[in-house]
Design an enzyme around this catalytic site. Structure first.
Site, PDB file in Angstrom:
ATOM      1  N   CYS A  63      -3.639   8.531  19.611  1.00 45.70           N
ATOM      2  CA  CYS A  63      -3.418   7.888  20.927  1.00 45.70           C
ATOM      3  C   CYS A  63      -1.942   7.677  21.222  1.00 45.70           C
ATOM      4  CB  CYS A  63      -4.160   6.548  20.985  1.00 45.70           C
ATOM      5  SG  CYS A  63      -3.486   5.277  19.895  1.00 45.70           S
ATOM      6  N   GLU A  89     -15.150  -3.311 -21.668  1.00 40.77           N
ATOM      7  CA  GLU A  89     -15.771  -4.517 -22.252  1.00 40.77           C
ATOM      8  C   GLU A  89     -16.909  -4.951 -21.337  1.00 40.77           C
ATOM      9  OE1 GLU A  89     -12.232  -6.823 -22.203  1.00 40.77           O
ATOM     10  OE2 GLU A  89     -12.357  -7.208 -20.055  1.00 40.77           O
ATOM     11  N   TYR A 126       0.823  -1.218   0.000  1.00 40.92           N
ATOM     12  CA  TYR A 126       0.000   0.000   0.000  1.00 40.92           C
ATOM     13  C   TYR A 126       0.858   1.269   0.000  1.00 40.92           C
ATOM     14  CZ  TYR A 126      -4.141  -2.804   0.174  1.00 40.92           C
ATOM     15  OH  TYR A 126      -5.131  -3.694  -0.181  1.00 40.92           O
ATOM     16  N   VAL A 175      -9.497   3.372  -4.384  1.00 40.03           N
ATOM     17  CA  VAL A 175      -8.900   3.942  -3.167  1.00 40.03           C
ATOM     18  C   VAL A 175      -7.962   5.101  -3.524  1.00 40.03           C
ATOM     19  CG1 VAL A 175      -9.154   1.821  -1.838  1.00 40.03           C
ATOM     20  CG2 VAL A 175      -7.079   2.146  -3.224  1.00 40.03           C
ATOM     21  N   ASP A 176      -7.960   5.470  -4.823  1.00 41.92           N
ATOM     22  CA  ASP A 176      -7.159   6.628  -5.238  1.00 41.92           C
ATOM     23  C   ASP A 176      -7.968   7.912  -5.012  1.00 41.92           C
ATOM     24  OD1 ASP A 176      -8.049   5.521  -8.483  1.00 41.92           O
ATOM     25  OD2 ASP A 176      -8.755   7.408  -7.623  1.00 41.92           O
ATOM     26  N   THR A 179     -15.829  -1.111 -13.980  1.00 41.75           N
ATOM     27  CA  THR A 179     -15.768  -2.171 -12.976  1.00 41.75           C
ATOM     28  C   THR A 179     -16.189  -3.504 -13.585  1.00 41.75           C
ATOM     29  OG1 THR A 179     -16.496  -2.917 -10.788  1.00 41.75           O
ATOM     30  CG2 THR A 179     -18.066  -1.613 -12.071  1.00 41.75           C
ATOM     31  N   SER A 180     -15.518  -4.561 -13.138  1.00 38.87           N
ATOM     32  CA  SER A 180     -15.755  -5.899 -13.706  1.00 38.87           C
ATOM     33  C   SER A 180     -17.013  -6.538 -13.146  1.00 38.87           C
ATOM     34  CB  SER A 180     -14.554  -6.802 -13.382  1.00 38.87           C
ATOM     35  OG  SER A 180     -14.414  -6.922 -11.961  1.00 38.87           O
ATOM     36  N   HIS A 230     -14.432   1.299  -0.400  1.00 36.59           N
ATOM     37  CA  HIS A 230     -13.324   0.385  -0.068  1.00 36.59           C
ATOM     38  C   HIS A 230     -12.170   1.102   0.605  1.00 36.59           C
ATOM     39  CE1 HIS A 230     -14.689  -2.687  -3.355  1.00 36.59           C
ATOM     40  NE2 HIS A 230     -15.472  -2.693  -2.284  1.00 36.59           N
ATOM     41  N   CYS A 261       0.581   6.359  16.150  1.00 37.59           N
ATOM     42  CA  CYS A 261      -0.742   6.967  15.919  1.00 37.59           C
ATOM     43  C   CYS A 261      -0.693   8.406  16.431  1.00 37.59           C
ATOM     44  CB  CYS A 261      -1.823   6.184  16.672  1.00 37.59           C
ATOM     45  SG  CYS A 261      -3.426   7.022  16.684  1.00 37.59           S
TER      46      CYS A 261
HETATM   47  C1  BV8 Z   1     -18.042  -7.937   2.418  1.00 43.37           C
HETATM   48  C2  BV8 Z   1      -9.137  -3.354  -1.381  1.00 43.37           C
HETATM   49  C3  BV8 Z   1     -19.349  -8.655   4.262  1.00 43.37           C
HETATM   50  C4  BV8 Z   1      -8.626  -2.038  -1.739  1.00 43.37           C
HETATM   51  C5  BV8 Z   1     -10.907  -4.622  -2.400  1.00 43.37           C
HETATM   52  C6  BV8 Z   1     -21.458 -12.369  -2.341  1.00 43.37           C
HETATM   53  C7  BV8 Z   1     -21.142 -13.268  -3.335  1.00 43.37           C
HETATM   54  C8  BV8 Z   1     -19.818 -13.672  -3.528  1.00 43.37           C
HETATM   55  C9  BV8 Z   1     -18.783 -13.178  -2.703  1.00 43.37           C
HETATM   56  C10 BV8 Z   1     -19.111 -12.308  -1.712  1.00 43.37           C
HETATM   57  C11 BV8 Z   1     -20.426 -11.886  -1.539  1.00 43.37           C
HETATM   58  N1  BV8 Z   1     -20.437 -11.018  -0.491  1.00 43.37           N
HETATM   59  C12 BV8 Z   1     -19.194 -10.887   0.004  1.00 43.37           C
HETATM   60  C13 BV8 Z   1     -18.350 -11.654  -0.740  1.00 43.37           C
HETATM   61  C14 BV8 Z   1     -16.914 -11.789  -0.527  1.00 43.37           C
HETATM   62  C15 BV8 Z   1     -16.104 -10.701  -1.224  1.00 43.37           C
HETATM   63  C16 BV8 Z   1     -16.213 -10.809  -2.711  1.00 43.37           C
HETATM   64  O1  BV8 Z   1     -16.998 -10.118  -3.345  1.00 43.37           O
HETATM   65  N2  BV8 Z   1     -15.373 -11.645  -3.273  1.00 43.37           N
HETATM   66  C17 BV8 Z   1     -15.326 -11.773  -4.722  1.00 43.37           C
HETATM   67  C18 BV8 Z   1     -13.877 -11.823  -5.184  1.00 43.37           C
HETATM   68  C19 BV8 Z   1     -16.113 -13.001  -5.123  1.00 43.37           C
HETATM   69  N3  BV8 Z   1     -16.509  -9.381  -0.793  1.00 43.37           N
HETATM   70  C20 BV8 Z   1     -16.017  -8.868   0.347  1.00 43.37           C
HETATM   71  O2  BV8 Z   1     -15.285  -9.496   1.095  1.00 43.37           O
HETATM   72  C21 BV8 Z   1     -16.439  -7.452   0.712  1.00 43.37           C
HETATM   73  N4  BV8 Z   1     -16.864  -7.455   2.078  1.00 43.37           N
HETATM   74  O3  BV8 Z   1     -18.877  -8.268   1.641  1.00 43.37           O
HETATM   75  O4  BV8 Z   1     -18.197  -8.002   3.775  1.00 43.37           O
HETATM   76  C22 BV8 Z   1     -19.396  -8.480   5.707  1.00 43.37           C
HETATM   77  C23 BV8 Z   1     -20.622  -8.548   6.310  1.00 43.37           C
HETATM   78  C24 BV8 Z   1     -20.690  -8.386   7.676  1.00 43.37           C
HETATM   79  C25 BV8 Z   1     -19.539  -8.145   8.409  1.00 43.37           C
HETATM   80  C26 BV8 Z   1     -18.308  -8.084   7.775  1.00 43.37           C
HETATM   81  C27 BV8 Z   1     -18.224  -8.259   6.420  1.00 43.37           C
HETATM   82  C28 BV8 Z   1     -15.262  -6.479   0.630  1.00 43.37           C
HETATM   83  C29 BV8 Z   1     -14.875  -6.231  -0.777  1.00 43.37           C
HETATM   84  C30 BV8 Z   1     -13.750  -5.164  -0.836  1.00 43.37           C
HETATM   85  C31 BV8 Z   1     -12.447  -5.829  -0.950  1.00 43.37           C
HETATM   86  N5  BV8 Z   1     -11.373  -4.866  -1.223  1.00 43.37           N
HETATM   87  N6  BV8 Z   1      -9.803  -3.923  -2.538  1.00 43.37           N
HETATM   88  C32 BV8 Z   1      -7.525  -2.133  -2.747  1.00 43.37           C
HETATM   89  O5  BV8 Z   1      -6.530  -2.806  -2.484  1.00 43.37           O
HETATM   90  O6  BV8 Z   1      -7.714  -1.496  -3.779  1.00 43.37           O
HETATM   91  S1  BV8 Z   1     -11.716  -5.189  -3.787  1.00 43.37           S
HETATM   92  C33 BV8 Z   1     -10.875  -4.903  -5.243  1.00 43.37           C
HETATM   93  O7  BV8 Z   1     -11.785  -5.220  -6.290  1.00 43.37           O
HETATM   94  C34 BV8 Z   1     -10.536  -3.480  -5.554  1.00 43.37           C
HETATM   95  O8  BV8 Z   1     -10.563  -2.664  -4.441  1.00 43.37           O
HETATM   96  C35 BV8 Z   1     -11.578  -3.005  -6.535  1.00 43.37           C
HETATM   97  O9  BV8 Z   1     -12.152  -1.843  -6.091  1.00 43.37           O
HETATM   98  C36 BV8 Z   1     -12.553  -4.072  -6.489  1.00 43.37           C
HETATM   99  C37 BV8 Z   1     -13.412  -4.210  -7.708  1.00 43.37           C
HETATM  100  O10 BV8 Z   1     -12.557  -4.356  -8.815  1.00 43.37           O
HETATM  101  P1  BV8 Z   1     -12.791  -3.399 -10.062  1.00 43.37           P
HETATM  102  O11 BV8 Z   1     -12.715  -2.006  -9.591  1.00 43.37           O
HETATM  103  O12 BV8 Z   1     -14.033  -3.815 -10.771  1.00 43.37           O
HETATM  104  O13 BV8 Z   1     -11.496  -3.701 -10.897  1.00 43.37           O
HETATM  105  P2  BV8 Z   1     -11.276  -4.925 -11.911  1.00 43.37           P
HETATM  106  O14 BV8 Z   1      -9.832  -4.969 -12.263  1.00 43.37           O
HETATM  107  O15 BV8 Z   1     -11.942  -6.142 -11.373  1.00 43.37           O
HETATM  108  O16 BV8 Z   1     -12.107  -4.488 -13.217  1.00 43.37           O
HETATM  109  C38 BV8 Z   1     -11.698  -3.343 -13.955  1.00 43.37           C
HETATM  110  C39 BV8 Z   1     -12.724  -3.137 -15.050  1.00 43.37           C
HETATM  111  O17 BV8 Z   1     -12.363  -1.951 -15.765  1.00 43.37           O
HETATM  112  C40 BV8 Z   1     -12.748  -4.264 -16.071  1.00 43.37           C
HETATM  113  O18 BV8 Z   1     -14.107  -4.600 -16.363  1.00 43.37           O
HETATM  114  C41 BV8 Z   1     -12.084  -3.668 -17.317  1.00 43.37           C
HETATM  115  O19 BV8 Z   1     -12.661  -4.147 -18.520  1.00 43.37           O
HETATM  116  C42 BV8 Z   1     -12.396  -2.197 -17.156  1.00 43.37           C
HETATM  117  N7  BV8 Z   1     -11.397  -1.296 -17.755  1.00 43.37           N
HETATM  118  C43 BV8 Z   1     -10.053  -1.473 -17.851  1.00 43.37           C
HETATM  119  N8  BV8 Z   1      -9.500  -0.410 -18.496  1.00 43.37           N
HETATM  120  C44 BV8 Z   1     -10.516   0.443 -18.780  1.00 43.37           C
HETATM  121  C45 BV8 Z   1     -11.723  -0.116 -18.308  1.00 43.37           C
HETATM  122  N9  BV8 Z   1     -12.907   0.486 -18.466  1.00 43.37           N
HETATM  123  C46 BV8 Z   1     -12.914   1.687 -19.100  1.00 43.37           C
HETATM  124  N10 BV8 Z   1     -11.796   2.287 -19.577  1.00 43.37           N
HETATM  125  C47 BV8 Z   1     -10.588   1.695 -19.432  1.00 43.37           C
HETATM  126  N11 BV8 Z   1      -9.500   2.311 -19.924  1.00 43.37           N
END
Ligand code: BV8
Length: 237
Positions: A142, A207, A56, A96-97, A180-181, A112, A139
């Site tokens: 504290c 896409e 990070y 997170v940017d 977002t994917s 996030h 911190c």
């Molecule tokens: C929670 C940290 C509950 C920060 C991240 C239900 C079903 C299945 C699974 C779950 C569910 N509920 C919960 C889950 C588990 C899990 C989850 O979803 N897992 C997935 C993998 C199946 N979710 C969680 O754990 C979440 N918490 O639900 O808590 C809870 C309830 C009670 C008490 C406690 C807890 C927490 C999720 C957050 C995790 N943290 N990141 C960091 O390091 O950045 S997630 C990570 O993926 C990133 O942060 C990002 O924000 C996030 C989403 O990704 P995208 O932004 O979509 O990025 P990606 O690369 O995937 O896609 C990019 C897209 O852009 C593509 O489509 C591409 O085509 C497009 N693109 C590319 N270039 C361009 C473009 N588009 C336009 N122009 C371009 N030039």
């Protein structure tokens, strides 16, 4: 034609891709290079805090040179047009940017977390931080040492401001998902919530996402091209 009286926009890593910040699941995405479990889970952080802090710190340092692009600017324009017409506008980002703020967006929810904030696990104070942190960081609230972590929501942790987001989705007339994917929940489920509320749903992405078939309207291409064009069309309508 007047703007929809309430718009919710969700953005993901794709909107910042053309600003040089990595996406997660594309070919050269972050999670293809680094193990998600080791870097974006509380267990990974507990196992090797230095490794996670370093990951990070590197991404926080990138923000010193990263610049917003025309897609971020277009959303800031849309927000001010909504404000001028008395329409509600909420920008929810998974990113997170700080590029939305850099482009002038004001009503931004970082569900996030944010690279530019850190959280103390002793007193839970969240503070702004632009520098590297580590296990010897004190911190500022504290004064304890070794409890400061990135203010980032990891997998298995509850995303931030979910009540505020749920309220906005239940009343919105238009929901726009950008860069977002649709792979991560609960963000990936927002389009269904908006649809049930009767909103018109739009996907703007490079896409088709995993949810593409759910959207009323879809446009594909680089965000810096399709987002300004889409916003211009909405404002000129
Ligand atoms: C929670 C940290 C509950 C920060 C991240 C239900 C079903 C299945 C699974 C779950 C569910 N509920 C919960 C889950 C588990 C899990 C989850 O979803 N897992 C997935 C993998 C199946 N979710 C969680 O754990 C979440 N918490 O639900 O808590 C809870 C309830 C009670 C008490 C406690 C807890 C927490 C999720 C957050 C995790 N943290 N990141 C960091 O390091 O950045 S997630 C990570 O993926 C990133 O942060 C990002 O924000 C996030 C989403 O990704 P995208 O932004 O979509 O990025 P990606 O690369 O995937 O896609 C990019 C897209 O852009 C593509 O489509 C591409 O085509 C497009 N693109 C590319 N270039 C361009 C473009 N588009 C336009 N122009 C371009 N030039």
């Amino acid at each position: 034609m007047p703007l929809p009286r309430s718009i919710v926009v969700l953005t993901g890593a794709g909107i910042s891709a053309e600003s040089g910040l990595g996406t997660f699941r594309d070919e050269d995405g972050i999670w293809t290079k680094y193990p998600l479990e080791a870097l974006a889970t509380p267990e990974g952080f507990a196992r090797d805090p230095d490794f996670v802090q370093g990951f990070y710190n590197d991404r926080r340092r990138q923000l010193k040179t990263a610049r917003h692009n025309r897609a971020h600017e277009a959303l800031a324009r849309l927000e001010s047009a909504c404000r001028a017409e008395g329409a509600d506008f909420l920008l929810v980002t998974q990113n997170v940017d700080n590029l939305h703020e850099q482009a002038g967006s004001r009503n931004v929810v970082h569900m996030h977390g944010e690279l530019t904030r850190v959280r103390c696990m002793n007193c839970f104070t969240v503070t702004v931080c632009q520098e590297d942190i580590g296990t010897s960081t004190q911190c500022t609230a504290c004064r304890t040492v070794g409890h400061v972590r990135p203010h980032i929501v990891w997998f298995g942790e509850m995303p931030l401001e979910m009540n505020r987001i749920g309220d906005a989705l239940s009343q919105c007339r238009m929901f726009v998902s950008i860069g977002t994917s649709g792979a991560v929940y609960p963000a990936a489920g927002f389009v269904q919530e908006a649809m049930y509320a009767g909103a018109r749903t739009v996907e703007l992405n490079l896409e088709p996402s995993e949810n593409a078939r759910v959207f009323d309207e879809t446009r594909y291409g680089p965000a810096s091209e399709i987002v300004p064009a889409w916003v211009d069309r909405l404002l000129d309508a």
